[in-house]
Design a protein around this motif. Structure first.
Motif, PDB file in Angstrom:
ATOM      1  N   ASN A 424     -10.984 106.956 -23.919  1.00 53.55           N
ATOM      2  CA  ASN A 424     -10.036 108.072 -23.810  1.00 53.55           C
ATOM      3  C   ASN A 424      -8.625 107.641 -24.206  1.00 53.55           C
ATOM      4  O   ASN A 424      -7.890 108.398 -24.828  1.00 53.55           O
ATOM      5  CB  ASN A 424     -10.047 108.611 -22.386  1.00 53.55           C
ATOM      6  CG  ASN A 424     -11.404 109.158 -22.013  1.00 53.55           C
ATOM      7  OD1 ASN A 424     -11.827 110.183 -22.510  1.00 53.55           O
ATOM      8  ND2 ASN A 424     -12.113 108.464 -21.134  1.00 53.55           N
ATOM      9  N   ALA A 425      -8.263 106.404 -23.866  1.00 54.77           N
ATOM     10  CA  ALA A 425      -6.933 105.905 -24.238  1.00 54.77           C
ATOM     11  C   ALA A 425      -6.805 105.797 -25.749  1.00 54.77           C
ATOM     12  O   ALA A 425      -5.787 106.163 -26.332  1.00 54.77           O
ATOM     13  CB  ALA A 425      -6.693 104.542 -23.589  1.00 54.77           C
ATOM     14  N   ALA A 426      -7.873 105.299 -26.401  1.00 58.58           N
ATOM     15  CA  ALA A 426      -7.845 105.156 -27.859  1.00 58.58           C
ATOM     16  C   ALA A 426      -7.794 106.513 -28.536  1.00 58.58           C
ATOM     17  O   ALA A 426      -7.141 106.684 -29.560  1.00 58.58           O
ATOM     18  CB  ALA A 426      -9.069 104.374 -28.326  1.00 58.58           C
ATOM     19  N   ARG A 427      -8.485 107.489 -27.972  1.00 58.48           N
ATOM     20  CA  ARG A 427      -8.477 108.827 -28.563  1.00 58.48           C
ATOM     21  C   ARG A 427      -7.088 109.445 -28.485  1.00 58.48           C
ATOM     22  O   ARG A 427      -6.692 110.213 -29.356  1.00 58.48           O
ATOM     23  CB  ARG A 427      -9.496 109.724 -27.876  1.00 58.48           C
ATOM     24  CG  ARG A 427     -10.930 109.351 -28.186  1.00 58.48           C
ATOM     25  CD  ARG A 427     -11.904 110.398 -27.717  1.00 58.48           C
ATOM     26  NE  ARG A 427     -11.797 111.605 -28.510  1.00 58.48           N
ATOM     27  CZ  ARG A 427     -12.649 112.620 -28.428  1.00 58.48           C
ATOM     28  NH1 ARG A 427     -13.660 112.563 -27.589  1.00 58.48           N
ATOM     29  NH2 ARG A 427     -12.498 113.692 -29.175  1.00 58.48           N
ATOM     30  N   LYS A 428      -6.347 109.110 -27.444  1.00 56.76           N
ATOM     31  CA  LYS A 428      -4.980 109.601 -27.353  1.00 56.76           C
ATOM     32  C   LYS A 428      -4.110 109.007 -28.452  1.00 56.76           C
ATOM     33  O   LYS A 428      -3.247 109.659 -29.025  1.00 56.76           O
ATOM     34  CB  LYS A 428      -4.381 109.248 -25.984  1.00 56.76           C
ATOM     35  CG  LYS A 428      -4.689 110.245 -24.889  1.00 56.76           C
ATOM     36  CD  LYS A 428      -3.900 109.869 -23.634  1.00 56.76           C
ATOM     37  CE  LYS A 428      -4.159 110.858 -22.509  1.00 56.76           C
ATOM     38  NZ  LYS A 428      -3.396 110.508 -21.298  1.00 56.76           N
ATOM     39  N   GLN A 429      -4.327 107.718 -28.714  1.00 60.58           N
ATOM     40  CA  GLN A 429      -3.516 107.022 -29.717  1.00 60.58           C
ATOM     41  C   GLN A 429      -3.890 107.433 -31.136  1.00 60.58           C
ATOM     42  O   GLN A 429      -3.065 107.423 -32.035  1.00 60.58           O
ATOM     43  CB  GLN A 429      -3.691 105.515 -29.561  1.00 60.58           C
ATOM     44  CG  GLN A 429      -3.131 104.968 -28.259  1.00 60.58           C
ATOM     45  CD  GLN A 429      -3.476 103.502 -28.067  1.00 60.58           C
ATOM     46  OE1 GLN A 429      -4.105 102.890 -28.923  1.00 60.58           O
ATOM     47  NE2 GLN A 429      -3.077 102.945 -26.932  1.00 60.58           N
ATOM     48  N   SER A 430      -5.165 107.774 -31.355  1.00 60.04           N
ATOM     49  CA  SER A 430      -5.632 108.115 -32.693  1.00 60.04           C
ATOM     50  C   SER A 430      -6.098 109.563 -32.702  1.00 60.04           C
ATOM     51  O   SER A 430      -7.209 109.861 -32.254  1.00 60.04           O
ATOM     52  CB  SER A 430      -6.794 107.197 -33.111  1.00 60.04           C
ATOM     53  OG  SER A 430      -6.397 105.852 -33.059  1.00 60.04           O
ATOM     54  N   GLY A 634      -9.522  99.056 -31.389  1.00 60.87           N
ATOM     55  CA  GLY A 634      -9.048  99.816 -30.249  1.00 60.87           C
ATOM     56  C   GLY A 634     -10.054  99.822 -29.111  1.00 60.87           C
ATOM     57  O   GLY A 634     -11.199  99.388 -29.230  1.00 60.87           O
ATOM     58  N   ASP A 635      -9.600 100.323 -27.964  1.00 54.20           N
ATOM     59  CA  ASP A 635     -10.452 100.394 -26.767  1.00 54.20           C
ATOM     60  C   ASP A 635     -11.701 101.201 -27.042  1.00 54.20           C
ATOM     61  O   ASP A 635     -11.651 102.228 -27.724  1.00 54.20           O
ATOM     62  CB  ASP A 635      -9.683 101.043 -25.613  1.00 54.20           C
ATOM     63  CG  ASP A 635      -8.793 100.047 -24.903  1.00 54.20           C
ATOM     64  OD1 ASP A 635      -9.088  98.849 -24.988  1.00 54.20           O
ATOM     65  OD2 ASP A 635      -7.801 100.473 -24.292  1.00 54.20           O
TER      66      ASP A 635
END
Length: 1550
Positions: A424-430, A634-635
């Motif tokens: 979820n953190a990576a999806r926020k960044q990308s 990414g995560d």
């Protein structure tokens, strides 16, 4: 033993006999050694790597054919003849002591032929249909033995009879040469196709993939196989196998079905698996480094060595270096780099042959005693070397572009696979926009880099060779020129540094723009209703302005670089000539020195020009590499978050688990412990935001586990709260990759209440569902989603509030038939999140969530007896509900005389105070829940029905009734002049004129420089060895060069300036007009297709089209200059120009038609990749839940392959063209050289040098002008595609100044429908038929009706989303047709069914125009019950809203929409099923606020449940688009008409 004895007392080679004779003769010893054994040496050297490359081939042997037999016979004859010569040599040696050459040479020749026989068999056994090794072997003999053939013919023509030895050798030679000729002819043919395909460890496992994806078998069968693998070696060398497609493309525009399938080695599946194997090894290396090299660091990564979709390894933290994406690329594609490097070396060496031959030709023309044949041989050598250079060069580029294509496939596949496992953190960044850019722009960078990658070492290599040859020509003076080059390199460093900076900034801005564009398109309907288009257009334009500022700087930088490096060769030559002629009076500039030097300077120009291109490409690729590497590192979701185990007895076991959405965030779920026995039904209930959906997600492994354990025993099916629907048929959405079982399918459809829907759809269950389920109602989408889960027949079902969007009676049936104790899933384990309470008494266990914790677990009766959180939840629900019911009753009694009783005593089963036990309370809840009839689905079905009618009409016209989303059509034929003129207009006509004039004048200066140099070289030499007027000649030469440089600078900057203007204009126009397009356009156009216009096509217009134009202008004027110079030098050459140009024109016409259409097909096949990717991202949770990652990966690979199917022939067509144009261009060199030989003695050396040096350039120039013209045509397709969307049909004007209403309008909110009729499109039936309705200001009007009645159409009519056919709508007496759309829409408030939020701050989502103060916003948040939540946020109003509002719950998003309406303070409020999909608490909050804050407003409610409109002033009942009833609720109930019938269905009356 010396060479003379070895040759039998003959001379090995007599230079005088060869070079100074009018009829050169080669000695027999030379023939038997050099001419006979050179091909054998070739065979010896190249057969070894050839053998090792193919020895492990798993292809089955080719059956012996007549062709193979013929080859064996002729090769065996050659072997036997060599043995005969060997035996004869031994016999002669014993008789007359002849030289050993007559024994050794035939022996080695026989060995060479034996190897040929061996490799003929070897090729057959390894399935090689056409051998390059043997083809080149026979070509060697064909060429070298031609010299022996000439010697033998000369002997036969002599009057002296042949002796016995000569006769024997003559006969055996002619037989041998005939065999070689026959074998060469056979090289044009191939053996039978292979009996079996090649084993490839990275190939598709077709059977497995078919099983997992339900993809039809024909996908794995090549329908139209590419002819290249089965073509002969010579056909591959000259790209003759491609000619059939070129001819077809010339005859008619190419279609998708005409394209060949990709070769197996190029398919995305094979390439991606190879790359991922190396990527996983890199991750494993990194894992080992972290494990042993840094004990304090650990990795939770999981490596899948099989290269499957699981790209799992947790990223390293802080400054630790992650796995190298670059190394994985090198390991995957490095071998191709080595092959291309070998070809590049060959290409570079051959490049320097031409100047040496030019030197020899000039010397020949000045040597009066040189034999004529020498000139013709030099001319022939010029032609042959140029042809060979062309072949090598095109094979080099073919390999580079093929590798670039494969690299793109690997990157797209890796990015796609990563998207399926992102945390979820990576999806926020990308965001979606950023990842689409990774797939489109960044992957393209690597493709652009591949043709230049070898310049890294080839550039310096060419410069060293050029300097060496220049030194041999001009002496030490060349070091002055070299010094100039050294001084120019720092400029290159500055350019590279700036380019890198601009590139990074530009990509960030591009990502940001695409991200917002993606959100705008997702919420375009809401955007139009809120009249927010201008705000978001300005937001996008502001980002675009910053992007264009960087683009302008980049283009100006490129223009400066172009000026610098165009001037570089001239500056080097000027400096060299100046130092040479001024350093000594005896240094004169002869034709040989001048034109050989110029020829070498021209060669030097390529590496000097290629260096900035290569650096720019490397800079861009390095930026892209870092972006991709960051994304891939990414995560990722940790697969150990949930452990799948068959050892536990229960279906699900959670032990003291704590979860958060991101690792660094506060836990969302804390200390969760519960067990779900197999086959049980568990309900999860709780208030808004308490963690119900999070609980489901933690069981799916979508959250980060901080502590505890989660065990799942069995396969999982998942139904999301917001249904995820694919752009497929209804049937395929339900099947979801599983094979069709008729009986099971029929039972599922019936259980999920879909049978009637199928009857309504134009093609039944074969109707295509539009993108994001656009042509289905919310309830239909949810039922399809439920049906999908049921059909999968899994063991565990995770159901995230699936019944919220369906009618209550439909939900009741689905519960009973599917989820409930007697449903078809009764033997399965079911966890049901729900806001409803009517089903709770039927579940086995209830889990109560409070603030992220499980507060209670037990049966319905147990929890009521506990009198805890659950009992409080039930009491709140019943009190809210009952008060609402009784309020309705009271209101009805007060507004009617005599009082009506819509809810009689039987329908009201007691009161809150009389409840004394669980059973009574349960009865009360059941009654109340059944009264909560969601009319939402009916109202949605109304608009859906109209959309289906639209589909039906179109299907009758196109006979494709199951298609909603139309296939993107490719334009055919020539590029329309209107497209070119639109681009010229965008550039500016005056700027266009300056660009053309500057390019023309710069080439005129270049021609003048060459002619001046020719005249200078012809100046007479004085007796003391000096020339007159040297300083004068040098000064003019320098001024002419300076003039050329100035005009190059002007042209480059003018083109950059104009292209930026064009890019700004085209983007702005497309954006502006697209936002004003009607909703019907967005309903039928996939999101990916529109995004493709704003990403790839705008990229082409920004960067590629200017480059193509620059290349075209340069080459066009250079061609004209070349023909002027060559014709001036040798007027007889004019006779050749016309036929050559005609031939060029024909080749170019053949090519352009095909190339242009291939580019169009490639463009339209690119969009589905992005559409599918966006679809996958939105449904990633569902895909993972069902374990269908592999199936979707395969679908992505198929879409990439479809795109590459058009891209591959596109770049091969360039190779096909280049080989042919260069060969024809080489004829110009041949003719120029022949004319120089013919006119020897009548023209001077300066003219010869000028003519041949320019003729040598014309080969590349003519090829480039055709390529440049074609590239303009193919890349201008981007302008064509942008223009297409810039010219879409428009809505009415946003503002009409002449009839703009007052700011205070509407005053009272009175709405009148006067004989109003409307339809969705011109070709469709009416959906509203001549209705007449008067709504007084301040009235609360409910709109009800059965499916297809026209309720939603009425809402769309108010906003003019659809326009009137006849009649009109007036608001406060103003005809809404006569005012602008923004004047209308900005005065209407709406709380839509689907709450849409945009990425940005919370403030921006409430007030995009910044028209309200903070106090007003806080007041709106307070009344919408969000103030407490927003106050608790760190940034409060500046809180960042994630893409699509994903970091807010559905209920919170709906409350934000309420806050928007409160801020707007309109006199008219439309509720479009605003509370259809929210929980009871949110529903109550919204209803309370509406009654309080909109008391004096006209409220127009599309009923989502009938008891909501029971307190309305009046109710409008529609049927089939007509008004059937319109009165107060109590009067309508008394009439016992349609409204009464609907109330009975809802359980409101008995």
């Amino acid at each position: 033993m010396n060479l003379t004895v070895f040759c039998g007392n003959e001379d090995f080679f007599d230079p005088n006999e060869v070079f100074n004779s009018s009829n050169p003769k080669l000695s027999l010893c030379f023939q038997h050694t050099v001419l006979d054994l050179t091909p054998c040496a070739y065979m010896l050297i190249f057969s070894v790597p050839y053998y090792f490359v193919y020895r492990n081939s798993k292809d089955k042997a080719i059956r012996p054919s007549k062709l193979f037999t013929a080859r064996m016979i002729f090769t065996s004859v050659l072997f036997l003849l060599a043995l005969a010569n060997f035996g004869y040599g031994i016999w002669k040696f014993t008789q007359t002591k002849v030289g050993l050459v007559y024994i050794i040479s035939p022996c080695l020749l026989a060995i060479g032929m034996a190897k040929a026989i061996f490799f003929l068999n070897f090729d057959r056994k390894k399935g090689i249909q056409s051998s390059g090794l043997l083809t080149c072997f026979w070509i060697w003999y064909l060429v070298l033995w031609a010299l022996i053939f000439k010697s033998q013919v000369d002997k036969l023509l002599e009057k002296t009879p042949l002796n016995e030895s000569e006769l024997f050798r003559c006969v055996t030679f002619f037989i041998s040469y005939s065999c070689v000729l026959a074998l060469f002819i056979m090289c044009f043919f191939v053996d039978h196709p292979r009996a079996h395909t090649t084993y490839d460890p990275y190939s598709d496992e077709s059977q497995l993939l078919q099983t997992e994806t339900n993809i039809e078998e024909e996908i794995f069968t090549e329908k139209n196989p590419c002819p290249e693998p089965t073509s002969s070696f010579l056909s591959k060398i000259f790209f003759q196998w491609f000619s059939s497609l070129i001819v077809l493309g010339y005859k008619r525009p190419l279609m998708d079905g005409d394209l060949w399938d990709l070769r197996k080695s190029d398919k995305a599946g094979r390439v991606s698996r190879h790359f991922l194997s190396n990527w996983n090894k890199e991750k494993e290396k990194r894992k080992q480094t972290l494990k042993f090299g840094n004990p304090k660091t650990s990795s939770n990564g999981r490596i899948n060595d099989s290269g499957e979709e699981v790209l799992i390894e947790q990223p390293v933290k802080s400054k630790e270096k992650g796995p190298s994406f670059f190394k994985a690329l090198v390991k995957t594609f490095g071998p191709y780099f080595i092959i291309s490097s070998f070809l590049k070396v060959l290409n570079d060496v051959l490049t320097f042959v031409s100047p040496q031959l030019l030197r020899a030709m000039i010397q020949f023309t000045t040597d009066e005693h040189a034999p004529v044949w020498k000139g013709y041989v030099l001319a022939a050598l010029m032609f042959v070397s140029a042809v060979f250079l062309s072949i090598v060069q095109q094979q080099y580029f073919n390999i580079c572009f093929t590798v670039g294509m494969r690299m793109r496939s690997a990157i797209v596949a890796a990015v796609y696979r990563k998207a399926l496992v992102m945390s979820n953190a990576a999806r926020k960044q990308s965001t979606v926009g950023e990842v689409v850019n990774l797939m489109s722009v960044d992957a393209q960078r690597f493709m652009d880099l591949m043709p230049f990658i070898n310049i890294i070492w080839s550039g310096p290599f060419q410069i060293i060779l050029a300097m060496y040859f220049l030194y041999t020509t001009m002496g030490a003076s060349i070091f002055a020129g070299f010094g100039v080059m050294i001084l120019l390199f720092p400029i290159n460093g500055i350019i590279a540094s700036k380019a890198h900076k601009y590139q990074v900034e530009q990509m960030k801005l591009k990502d940001e723009r695409i991200k917002i564009m993606n959100e705008v398109l997702n919420g375009i309907k809401v955007l139009k209703m809120y009249a927010w288009e201008l705000s978001f257009r300005e937001k996008i334009n502001s980002i675009r302005k910053r992007e264009v500022r960087v683009l302008r700087n980049t283009l100006y930088l490129n223009a400066a670089a172009s000026f610098t490096w165009t001037c570089a060769p001239f500056l080097v030559s000027l400096t060299t000539f100046a130092v040479y002629v001024l350093s000594s009076p005896n240094h004169v500039l002869t034709a040989e020195k001048a034109f050989v030097s110029i020829s070498l300077f021209n060669i030097l120009q390529f590496p000097l020009l290629a260096v900035p291109i290569m650096i720019a490409a490397v800079v861009q690729a390095s930026v892209s590499l870092n972006r991709i590497q960051k994304y891939l590192n990414g995560d990722e979701l940790d697969p150990t978050n949930v452990e799948h185990s068959s050892e536990i007895e229960a279906a699900i076991s959670v032990d003291n688990a704590t979860f958060s959405w991101e690792k660094d965030e506060e836990p969302t779920l804390q200390n969760i412990s519960f067990t779900v026995p197999k086959g049980s039904l568990v309900a999860v209930v709780g208030q808004v935001g308490c963690g119900k959906s999070s609980l489901i997600n933690c069981l799916l492994g979508n959250m980060e586990k901080i502590d505890g354990q989660v065990f799942v025993n069995g396969s999982v099916a998942y139904v999301a709260q917001q249904a995820w629907i694919q752009n497929l048929t209804v049937s395929n959405n339900i099947l979801f990759g599983k094979a069709l079982e008729e009986d099971q399918y029929r039972d599922v459809v019936k259980a999920c209440e879909l049978k009637e829907d199928f009857e309504m759809l134009p093609a039944g269950d074969q109707t295509e569902i539009g993108e994001k389920g656009i042509n289905l109602s919310g309830g239909q989408k949810q039922r399809v989603s439920i049906a999908r889960a049921v059909y999968q027949d899994k063991q565990i079902y995770l159901l995230d509030d699936p019944l919220s969007a369906v009618d209550a009676h439909v939900g009741k049936n689905i519960f009973e038939n599917v989820f409930g104790p007697q449903g078809c899933l009764k033997s399965k384990t079911r966890i049901l999140v729900t806001h409803g309470v009517s089903f709770l008494h039927q579940v086995d266990k209830i889990v109560v969530m409070t603030n992220g914790r499980i507060s209670e677990v037990g049966t319905y009766d147990e929890l009521l007896k506990k009198d805890g959180d659950f009992a409080e939840f039930i009491r709140n629900f019943v009190e809210n509900g009952e008060n609402e019911v009784f309020d309705e009753e009271t209101n009805d009694s007060m507004t009617s005389s005599p009082p009506a009783t819509p809810l009689n005593g039987d329908s009201v089963k007691g009161s809150v105070s009389s409840m004394s036990g669980p059973q009574q309370q349960r009865n009360r809840l059941i009654s109340h829940q059944q009264s909560r009839i969601s009319e939402s689905e009916r109202s949605r079905k109304n608009s859906v029905l109209q959309k289906q009618q639209s589909i039906e009409k179109e299907s009758q016209q196109y006979q494709e009734k199951d298609k909603l989303i139309t296939t993107e059509a490719a334009e055919v034929g020539n590029i329309k002049l209107s497209v070119l003129f639109s681009y010229m207009k965008a550039v500016g006509y005056f700027t266009c004129i300056i660009i053309v004039l500057a390019y023309m004048l710069s080439n005129a200066a270049s021609v003048s420089t060459s002619i001046w140099l020719s005249a200078w070289s012809n100046d007479p030499i004085n007796e003391d060895g000096s020339q007159n007027k040297t300083s004068y000649r040098l000064t003019v030469y320098g001024l002419l060069g300076l003039t050329q440089s100035i005009f190059v600078l002007v042209s480059s900057f003018a083109l950059s300036f104009g292209s930026v203007l064009a890019s700004v204009h085209l983007h702005s126009r497309m954006l502006s007009n697209l936002l004003k397009a009607p909703m019907s356009f967005f309903d039928t156009t996939p999101l990916g297709r529109i995004i493709n216009r704003f990403s790839k096509d705008i990229y082409l217009i920004d960067e590629v089209v200017p480059q193509s134009l620059s290349s075209f202008f340069q080459t066009f004027f250079m061609v004209i200059s070349t023909f002027v110079v060559v014709t001036y030098s040798t007027p007889i050459f004019a006779a050749v120009i016309v036929p050559v140009l005609i031939l060029y024109w024909f080749v170019q016409r053949f090519y352009v038609r095909t190339s242009r259409q291939l580019k169009r097909l490639e463009s339209i096949s690119r969009s589905p990749i992005y559409s599918h990717f966006s679809e996958t991202l939105s449904g990633a949770t569902t895909i993972r839940a069902y374990g269908l990652q592999t199936a979707f990966i395969k679908q992505n690979e198929i879409k990439v392959d479809t795109n590459q199917t058009a891209y591959y022939p596109n770049f091969v067509s360039n190779r096909w063209l280049s080989v042919r144009l260069q060969i024809v261009g080489n004829l110009i060199v041949l003719f120029a050289a022949i004319f120089a030989v013919v006119e020897k003695g009548t023209i001077n050396a300066g003219i010869v040098g000028l003519s041949i040096s320019y003729a040598s350039q014309v080969t590349q120039i003519l090829t480039w002008i055709v390529r440049s013209a074609s590239e303009i045509e193919t890349n201008i397709v981007a302008v064509e595609r942008v223009e297409e969307y810039a010219n879409v049909k428009q809505e009415a004007p946003l503002e009409v100044e002449d009839s703009k209403p007052d700011d205070s309008w509407p005053h009272s909110g009175e709405i009148n429908f006067l004989n109003y009729s409307t339809r969705y499109r011109d070709e469709l039936d009416l959906v509203i038929h001549g209705i007449n309705v008067d709504i007084k200001g301040g009235e609360k009007v409910g709109v009800v009706g059965r499916t297809g009645a026209g309720k939603s159409s009425l809402t769309l009519s108010l906003f003019r989303i659809i326009e009137a056919v006849e009649g009109m709508i007036t608001i406060d007496g103003v005809d809404i047709r006569k005012i602008g759309l923004h004047s209308l829409r900005s005065k209407l408030s709406i709380i839509p069914q689907d709450p849409v939020l945009f990425c940005g701050t919370l403030r921006m989502n409430l007030d995009p125009f910044e028209a309200y103060s903070d106090d007003e916003i806080w007041n709106a948040l307070e009344y919408s019950h969000l103030k407490q939540y927003v106050s608790s946020l760190a940034k409060q109003l500046d809180h960042d809203v994630a893409e699509g509002g994903e970091n807010l719950s559905v209920g919170q998003r709906q409350l934000v929409c309420l806050a928007r309406a409160l801020l707007q303070k309109s006199k008219i409020l439309i509720l479009d099923e605003a509370t259809a999909a929210v929980d009871l608490e949110t529903d109550d909050l919204i209803q309370t606020t509406i009654r309080d804050k909109f008391a004096d407003c006209t409220v127009f409610t599309i009923a989502h449940r009938l008891n909501t409109v029971m307190d309305s002033t009046r109710v409008l009942v529609l049927e089939a688009g007509k008004v059937v009833e319109y009165d107060s609720p109590d009067k309508l109930l008394k009439k016992k008409g349609l409204f009464h019938s609907m109330a009975e269905d809802a359980g409101l009356v008995t």
